[in-house]
Design a protein around this motif. Structure first.
Motif, mmCIF file in Angstrom:
data_model
loop_
_atom_site.group_PDB
_atom_site.id
_atom_site.type_symbol
_atom_site.label_atom_id
_atom_site.label_comp_id
_atom_site.label_asym_id
_atom_site.label_seq_id
_atom_site.Cartn_x
_atom_site.Cartn_y
_atom_site.Cartn_z
ATOM 1 N N TYR A 183 52.189 83.509 -31.870
ATOM 2 C CA TYR A 183 51.259 82.566 -31.263
ATOM 3 C C TYR A 183 49.861 83.050 -31.587
ATOM 4 C CZ TYR A 183 55.197 80.960 -28.414
ATOM 5 O OH TYR A 183 56.404 80.454 -27.991
ATOM 6 N N ALA A 184 49.039 82.173 -32.197
ATOM 7 C CA ALA A 184 47.683 82.593 -32.577
ATOM 8 C C ALA A 184 46.687 81.496 -32.199
ATOM 9 C CB ALA A 184 47.630 82.845 -34.078
ATOM 10 N N SER A 185 45.483 81.942 -31.805
ATOM 11 C CA SER A 185 44.416 80.985 -31.489
ATOM 12 C C SER A 185 43.090 81.613 -31.882
ATOM 13 C CB SER A 185 44.421 80.673 -29.991
ATOM 14 O OG SER A 185 43.245 79.963 -29.645
ATOM 15 N N ASP A 186 42.163 80.771 -32.334
ATOM 16 C CA ASP A 186 40.830 81.297 -32.676
ATOM 17 C C ASP A 186 40.149 81.853 -31.439
ATOM 18 O OD1 ASP A 186 41.334 80.528 -35.224
ATOM 19 O OD2 ASP A 186 40.286 78.593 -35.055
ATOM 20 N N ALA A 187 40.641 81.441 -30.240
ATOM 21 C CA ALA A 187 40.011 81.884 -28.995
ATOM 22 C C ALA A 187 40.469 83.293 -28.578
ATOM 23 C CB ALA A 187 40.353 80.899 -27.877
ATOM 24 N N TRP A 188 41.473 83.864 -29.273
ATOM 25 C CA TRP A 188 41.998 85.187 -28.870
ATOM 26 C C TRP A 188 41.658 86.242 -29.920
ATOM 27 C CZ3 TRP A 188 47.703 83.173 -28.693
ATOM 28 C CH2 TRP A 188 47.795 82.127 -27.778
ATOM 29 N N PRO A 189 41.526 87.486 -29.493
ATOM 30 C CA PRO A 189 41.227 88.545 -30.459
ATOM 31 C C PRO A 189 42.364 88.790 -31.440
ATOM 32 C CG PRO A 189 41.523 89.476 -28.240
ATOM 33 C CD PRO A 189 41.544 87.983 -28.100
ATOM 34 N N GLU A 190 43.623 88.679 -30.944
ATOM 35 C CA GLU A 190 44.749 88.884 -31.867
ATOM 36 C C GLU A 190 45.951 88.049 -31.436
ATOM 37 O OE1 GLU A 190 46.606 93.008 -30.199
ATOM 38 O OE2 GLU A 190 44.835 93.130 -31.505
ATOM 39 N N PRO A 191 46.868 87.764 -32.387
ATOM 40 C CA PRO A 191 48.036 86.944 -32.044
ATOM 41 C C PRO A 191 48.985 87.669 -31.095
ATOM 42 C CG PRO A 191 47.843 87.257 -34.431
ATOM 43 C CD PRO A 191 46.858 88.173 -33.803
ATOM 44 N N VAL A 192 49.823 86.874 -30.415
ATOM 45 C CA VAL A 192 50.901 87.411 -29.577
ATOM 46 C C VAL A 192 52.193 87.234 -30.372
ATOM 47 C CG1 VAL A 192 52.186 87.123 -27.412
ATOM 48 C CG2 VAL A 192 49.714 86.674 -27.488
ATOM 49 N N VAL A 193 52.955 88.313 -30.535
ATOM 50 C CA VAL A 193 54.182 88.223 -31.321
ATOM 51 C C VAL A 193 55.387 88.615 -30.457
ATOM 52 C CG1 VAL A 193 55.385 88.938 -33.428
ATOM 53 C CG2 VAL A 193 52.874 88.893 -33.374
ATOM 54 N N GLY A 194 56.378 87.722 -30.388
ATOM 55 C CA GLY A 194 57.624 88.019 -29.685
ATOM 56 C C GLY A 194 58.745 88.156 -30.701
ATOM 57 N N ARG A 195 59.823 88.760 -30.296
ATOM 58 C CA ARG A 195 60.934 89.024 -31.206
ATOM 59 C C ARG A 195 62.228 88.735 -30.472
ATOM 60 N NH1 ARG A 195 61.059 93.057 -35.544
ATOM 61 N NH2 ARG A 195 63.149 93.921 -35.648
ATOM 62 N N GLU A 196 63.146 88.076 -31.145
ATOM 63 C CA GLU A 196 64.405 87.718 -30.492
ATOM 64 C C GLU A 196 65.540 87.831 -31.504
ATOM 65 O OE1 GLU A 196 65.865 84.153 -27.556
ATOM 66 O OE2 GLU A 196 64.806 83.548 -29.362
ATOM 67 N N THR A 197 66.685 88.338 -31.037
ATOM 68 C CA THR A 197 67.866 88.375 -31.901
ATOM 69 C C THR A 197 68.844 87.302 -31.427
ATOM 70 O OG1 THR A 197 67.588 90.725 -32.343
ATOM 71 C CG2 THR A 197 69.776 89.812 -32.734
ATOM 72 N N LEU A 198 69.373 86.558 -32.381
ATOM 73 C CA LEU A 198 70.323 85.472 -32.090
ATOM 74 C C LEU A 198 71.632 85.751 -32.816
ATOM 75 C CD1 LEU A 198 67.863 82.505 -32.688
ATOM 76 C CD2 LEU A 198 68.620 83.379 -30.468
ATOM 77 N N ARG A 199 72.734 85.383 -32.162
ATOM 78 C CA ARG A 199 74.042 85.563 -32.801
ATOM 79 C C ARG A 199 74.538 84.223 -33.323
ATOM 80 N NH1 ARG A 199 79.428 88.361 -30.113
ATOM 81 N NH2 ARG A 199 80.505 88.711 -32.089
ATOM 82 N N PHE A 200 74.979 84.200 -34.565
ATOM 83 C CA PHE A 200 75.512 82.989 -35.184
ATOM 84 C C PHE A 200 77.030 83.132 -35.311
ATOM 85 C CE2 PHE A 200 71.885 80.515 -36.941
ATOM 86 C CZ PHE A 200 70.858 81.353 -36.524
ATOM 87 N N LEU A 201 77.760 82.589 -34.326
ATOM 88 C CA LEU A 201 79.224 82.661 -34.375
ATOM 89 C C LEU A 201 79.775 81.425 -35.095
ATOM 90 C CD1 LEU A 201 80.357 83.826 -30.811
ATOM 91 C CD2 LEU A 201 80.761 85.002 -32.977
ATOM 92 N N PRO A 202 80.698 81.596 -36.037
ATOM 93 C CA PRO A 202 81.319 80.416 -36.663
ATOM 94 C C PRO A 202 82.238 79.693 -35.676
ATOM 95 C CG PRO A 202 82.242 82.450 -37.567
ATOM 96 C CD PRO A 202 81.181 82.863 -36.584
#
Ligand SMILES: C[S@@+](CC[C@H](N)C(=O)[O-])C[C@H]1O[C@@H](n2cnc3c(N)ncnc32)[C@H](O)[C@@H]1O
Length: 247
Positions: A183-202
């Motif tokens: 998530y980034a905005s010109d109004a913020w000093p730096e972006p916010v970064v989140g991380r998520e792991t997803l499982r892909f089951l057949p």
């Protein structure tokens, strides 16, 4: 355990703005219309239950989610029950005719033990013959190949500031895909970064764990128009019925 991204109050306030034109909405609201008591697990901001109420559902609508920030958005709708919990911790017993898990939330169940504990709790929460409807992304469709930083979505926050959002794949390892959301905005000093792991089951593996948990697959689709699933389908949409208790 709540997800870091979903547990952030500011990011939760952007969620619905990022999820407009949902292809799954009509499908799930129609399913809910025919069930007097509905539980939405991983309900997030509660949009689907809210839509079901607006569409005339007069029965019990309950949403459950571990993330306080997402539920804070959901609680704007006081005509629905909201519970902060995971399903196994909530301990519902034969209370619902329909349980749904939408927005690919099922893919956040990462281990076999997580999936088994979840399905056992889902089985207990449903009345005999009740249904569990959910979707996961078909691994053969390889959706993660489209999650690239050049695909940027822009939204406006509550204060009218433009926020840019994009995804990037950090790792693909077997059934597991780890993705960052920035998530980034010109109004913020730096972006916010989140991380998520997803499982892909057949689909075959899903059917196996569902059967072991005492579910019978009644319906299976590859997309929200109820088209049949093929190897190339984007989604694995499943409606599973609570069968007898597993031995
Ligand atoms: C992508 S959002 C989907 C929200 C909502 N179902 C929708 O369709 O808009 C995933 C949701 O799953 C929730 N979640 C994460 N881990 C969970 C778990 N173990 N059990 C239930 N929900 C979980 C998150 O807090 C988040 O609200």
């Amino acid at each position: 355990m709540a997800d870091r991204l979903f547990d952030d109050y500011y990011l939760a306030s952007l969620y619905d703005r990022l999820s407009v034109d949902r292809g799954d909405e009509q499908y799930y609201v129609q399913l809910m219309a025919s069930a007097p008591r509905v539980l939405d697990v991983g309900c997030g901001t509660g949009t689907l239950l809210h839509r079901a109420r607006l569409a005339g559902h007069t029965g019990r609508l309950c949403g459950i989610d571990p993330a306080a920030a997402m539920l804070a958005q959901a609680r704007r709708h006081p005509d629905i029950e909201w519970v902060q919990s995971t399903l196994p911790e909530a301990g519902f017993l034969a209370e619902f005719d329909l349980l749904v898990m939408t927005g690919h939330a099922f893919q956040t169940l990462l281990t076999d033990d997580d999936v088994r504990a979840f399905l056992a709790a889902a089985h207990r929460a449903l009345v005999p013959g009740g249904h569990f409807a959910f979707e996961t992304r078909n691994p053969r469709h390889r959706a993660w190949e489209g999650w690239t930083p050049d695909d940027v979505v822009e939204v406006c926050d509550d204060r009218g500031r433009t926020v840019r959002v994009w995804h990037d794949v950090a790792e693909v390892r077997g059934e597991y895909v780890t993705v960052t959301e920035t998530y980034a905005s010109d109004a913020w000093p730096e972006p916010v970064v989140g991380r998520e792991t997803l499982r892909f089951l057949p689909a075959e593996a899903l059917d196996h764990v569902l059967a072991a948990a005492g579910f019978v697959v009644d319906e299976r689709y590859g997309d929200w128009d109820r088209s049949l699933m093929t190897p190339a389908s984007r989604e694995i949409i499943t409606v599973a019925r609570r069968g007898p208790d597993p031995r």
